[in-house]
Design an enzyme around this catalytic site. Sequence first.
Site, PDB file in Angstrom:
ATOM      1  N   CYS A  21       0.682  -1.222   0.072  1.00  0.00           N
ATOM      2  CA  CYS A  21      -0.305   0.245  -0.257  1.00  0.00           C
ATOM      3  C   CYS A  21       0.973   1.130   0.039  1.00  0.00           C
ATOM      4  O   CYS A  21       0.608   2.408  -0.482  1.00  0.00           O
ATOM      5  CB  CYS A  21      -0.374  -0.120   1.712  1.00  0.00           C
ATOM      6  SG  CYS A  21      -0.406  -0.404   3.299  1.00  0.00           S
ATOM      7  N   HIS A  43      -1.579   0.324   7.536  1.00  0.00           N
ATOM      8  CA  HIS A  43      -2.177   1.082   6.635  1.00  0.00           C
ATOM      9  C   HIS A  43      -2.075   2.188   5.910  1.00  0.00           C
ATOM     10  O   HIS A  43      -1.739   2.996   6.989  1.00  0.00           O
ATOM     11  CB  HIS A  43      -3.530   0.194   6.517  1.00  0.00           C
ATOM     12  CG  HIS A  43      -4.753   0.283   5.208  1.00  0.00           C
ATOM     13  ND1 HIS A  43      -3.898  -0.285   3.964  1.00  0.00           N
ATOM     14  CD2 HIS A  43      -5.523   0.798   3.845  1.00  0.00           C
ATOM     15  CE1 HIS A  43      -4.611  -0.169   2.219  1.00  0.00           C
ATOM     16  NE2 HIS A  43      -5.581   0.798   3.179  1.00  0.00           N
ATOM     17  N   ASP A  62      -8.043   5.267  -1.672  1.00  0.00           N
ATOM     18  CA  ASP A  62      -7.873   3.545  -0.954  1.00  0.00           C
ATOM     19  C   ASP A  62      -7.248   2.290  -1.876  1.00  0.00           C
ATOM     20  O   ASP A  62      -7.742   1.853  -2.878  1.00  0.00           O
ATOM     21  CB  ASP A  62      -8.449   2.752  -0.228  1.00  0.00           C
ATOM     22  CG  ASP A  62      -7.686   1.978   0.501  1.00  0.00           C
ATOM     23  OD1 ASP A  62      -6.981   0.869   0.610  1.00  0.00           O
ATOM     24  OD2 ASP A  62      -9.241   1.632   1.926  1.00  0.00           O
TER      25      ASP A  62
END
Length: 491
Positions: free
Chosen positions: A272, A404, A425
């Site tokens: 991520c 995250h 996201d």
Amino acid sequence: MLLCELCGQALRTEPEMRRHLLRAHLERESRCPLCSFSAPGYDELRAHVDSAHPELGPAPAGGPPQCPFCGETGASGRQVEAHVRSRHGHLLDPRAPGNGQQLYECPMCDLVCANCQILQEHVDLHLEEHHFSEVDINVGGSLSDLELAQQLQNEEDRQQGLEEARREREEFQKLQRQYGLDSSGGYKQQSLKNMEREVARGRMQPSEYHKRKADMMESLAFGVDDGKTKTSGVIEALCRYYQNEIKDVRRVWLSIGVDHFHSSLGDKGWGCGYRNFQMLLSSLLSNGMYNDCLRDITLIPCIPKIQSMIEDAWKEGFDPQGASHFSNRLHGTKAWIGACEIYSLLTSLRLKCQIIDFHKPTGPLGTHPRLFEWVLSYYSSNRESGTKVVCTRKPPIYMQHQGHSRTIVGIEERKNRTLCLLIFDPGCPSQEMQKLLKQSNDDTSLKLLRKFVGSLKDKQYQIVAVDGELSPEEKVVRCQASQVFTAERIP
């Protein structure tokens, strides 16, 4: 077999020999009838009589053994000894106990004694030997128990230390696996492994596998992203939507030119941070004011290339503490990155940026209203403008929280004065993001992006915001300052 030297009897084991000596030769010694001398056997007694009492006459030389009392001969010394015990026992040992004599056995060996006091002295010797073998005692022996207790405690502490070290090692290995710092390979290895798994499950044709493998190898060779997870045009679609369907939104600010990148088979579960950097970089590349800083970058780099770029920043001297955490190596691993690594990489490219640490909640129920207020201030430097939809050239904001990271691409100011962040996201797949490109877009699709104050309740959030360029001299100063990383803390 063992042979008794006193009587010639054969015994099988040493314990049997000890019992035999005690019972046959020690406990019932033969006594001289003419004096107080005692001997363990007939031969010793006869030698004594011959030397000490010659008046009885010497034993015939070379002849068979004779009884010293009656002259009867025997075939062996053992036979004569038996004769003496049976015929002249009252002369040899008048105090010899009868068959009912009580015997005492040593609890630590096979010794048998007829005297309790002798047995006690014998056992004491056992205990002293055992004591000396266990600990080194002082002369008085008064500290022996204390020293033994200390030895036992030290052993217990040592075992406990070994167990704690084992648990720490297992926990460390678990964290290494979780954060991609083990030796299981990186983006390339995970991509191949997951594509092979897809083929085995029938979800991918072999021909597609070989094509995607070839495309991946080419992408890695050139160090550029293959674009297979990219969705472009979402910001432009949002601008159109807010202009036509403003509804309960009073004003909205958007970062222009941001492409969405989502995780692929090669970085699912750990990539991520790299994907958010790609989103941020896509906006910077479309913004002419950063052309000088990014003149060596024309295309979005792939994840292994980004890893190498961060390693290059470490080699320049940025964030040595963070580099040591990763053992100065990211390429070929599945290591997670965070705000510090993004800051080091951007600053090494001469991009002026800052880290803001919202280290604890500032609102009720664990919320972070100060985070929303800071983002609004970042985007709305020209709030006096009457435009409801502001497509600003402000770059998007990298946002990190536990486990995250995401990218803030804009903010809504609602008619009720509440704030709502618009967030890309990397965990959202392209299929979902492409729904936002449709002309019939509505509030339902925007749920993918909208995050109200009550939606962000992690304990801590860190953001990295870009705001201009650095001169070469300013870059050197920031590199030196990163030796001990500090961030602006709110509150």
